[in-house]
Design a protein around this motif. Sequence first.
Motif, short mmCIF file in Angstrom:
data_model
loop_
_atom_site.label_atom_id
_atom_site.label_comp_id
_atom_site.label_asym_id
_atom_site.label_seq_id
_atom_site.Cartn_x
_atom_site.Cartn_y
_atom_site.Cartn_z
N ASP A 76 38.49 97.91 56.02
CA ASP A 76 37.30 97.70 56.86
C ASP A 76 36.19 98.67 56.48
O ASP A 76 35.02 98.29 56.37
CB ASP A 76 37.64 97.88 58.34
CG ASP A 76 38.51 96.75 58.89
OD1 ASP A 76 38.48 95.65 58.31
OD2 ASP A 76 39.21 96.98 59.89
N GLU A 77 36.55 99.91 56.26
CA GLU A 77 35.58 100.94 55.88
C GLU A 77 35.00 100.64 54.49
O GLU A 77 33.79 100.78 54.27
CB GLU A 77 36.27 102.30 55.89
CG GLU A 77 35.37 103.46 55.61
CD GLU A 77 36.12 104.79 55.64
OE1 GLU A 77 35.48 105.80 55.35
OE2 GLU A 77 37.34 104.82 55.92
N ILE A 78 35.84 100.22 53.57
CA ILE A 78 35.40 99.90 52.21
C ILE A 78 34.42 98.73 52.23
O ILE A 78 33.38 98.76 51.57
CB ILE A 78 36.61 99.62 51.30
CG1 ILE A 78 37.41 100.92 51.10
CG2 ILE A 78 36.18 99.02 49.97
CD1 ILE A 78 38.79 100.73 50.49
N TYR A 79 34.71 97.71 53.02
CA TYR A 79 33.80 96.57 53.13
C TYR A 79 32.48 96.97 53.78
O TYR A 79 31.41 96.49 53.39
CB TYR A 79 34.45 95.40 53.88
CG TYR A 79 35.13 94.43 52.94
CD1 TYR A 79 34.46 93.30 52.51
CD2 TYR A 79 36.40 94.67 52.47
CE1 TYR A 79 35.06 92.41 51.64
CE2 TYR A 79 37.01 93.79 51.59
CZ TYR A 79 36.33 92.66 51.18
OH TYR A 79 36.93 91.79 50.29
N ALA A 80 32.51 97.83 54.77
CA ALA A 80 31.27 98.29 55.42
C ALA A 80 30.39 99.04 54.41
O ALA A 80 29.17 98.83 54.34
CB ALA A 80 31.59 99.17 56.62
N GLN A 81 31.01 99.90 53.60
CA GLN A 81 30.26 100.65 52.58
C GLN A 81 29.72 99.70 51.51
O GLN A 81 28.57 99.83 51.08
CB GLN A 81 31.15 101.72 51.95
CG GLN A 81 31.50 102.83 52.89
CD GLN A 81 32.62 103.72 52.35
OE1 GLN A 81 33.27 103.41 51.36
NE2 GLN A 81 32.84 104.84 53.02
N ASP A 98 47.57 100.39 48.36
CA ASP A 98 46.62 101.50 48.40
C ASP A 98 45.19 100.95 48.30
O ASP A 98 44.69 100.69 47.21
CB ASP A 98 46.91 102.48 47.25
CG ASP A 98 46.04 103.71 47.30
OD1 ASP A 98 45.08 103.78 48.11
OD2 ASP A 98 46.31 104.65 46.51
N SER A 99 44.54 100.79 49.45
CA SER A 99 43.19 100.20 49.50
C SER A 99 42.16 101.02 48.72
O SER A 99 41.18 100.47 48.24
CB SER A 99 42.71 100.09 50.95
OG SER A 99 43.52 99.21 51.66
N SER A 100 42.37 102.29 48.58
CA SER A 100 41.38 103.15 47.93
C SER A 100 41.24 102.83 46.43
O SER A 100 40.28 103.25 45.80
CB SER A 100 41.74 104.62 48.10
OG SER A 100 42.88 104.96 47.35
#
Length: 155
Positions: free
Chosen positions: A90-95, A138-140
């Motif tokens: 979610d954070e990756i998509y927001a960025q 690992d989403s990162s």
Amino acid sequence: MYHVAQKHADANFSWNELEQKTTTKINLDKACIKGKLDSLQQHVQKLELAYKEIIEGERLKNTKFDEIVQWFPRIAADKEDLRQKGKHLDEIYAQAKQVQYILGELLKIKLGDKAIDPRVLKERDKAEKKIRNKYANDSSKIRDVSRFRLVFSSI
């Protein structure tokens, strides 16, 4: 073809070599691609020029631009070592959405509204599948959420 180009696009890059590698890698008849990639060169050069103009524009707006850029560390790393700052998708998509908007606006200024479609993010289900199958959950490690579609009237 993208992976072949990515692997071979370096200082020794040539369109002819890319044609040869592409036809070999995906088992194409050489006649069906002969000379077609060469026609993409003008579009690539246009993008390079747009990038240079954007950088020069930023330098004119802010005389400390180069100094600011130097604040960001450049770390030579294998692509396997490149990571997102966010740990959750979610954070990756927001960025990615924020970056998409900023870069899209800059590219539209240089290439025109009709030349670029910045609304395309990687489909969420495809990102989740890739994270599961390629990156051991690992989403990162996902690096291709943000993307642009460039639109040309001809090739």
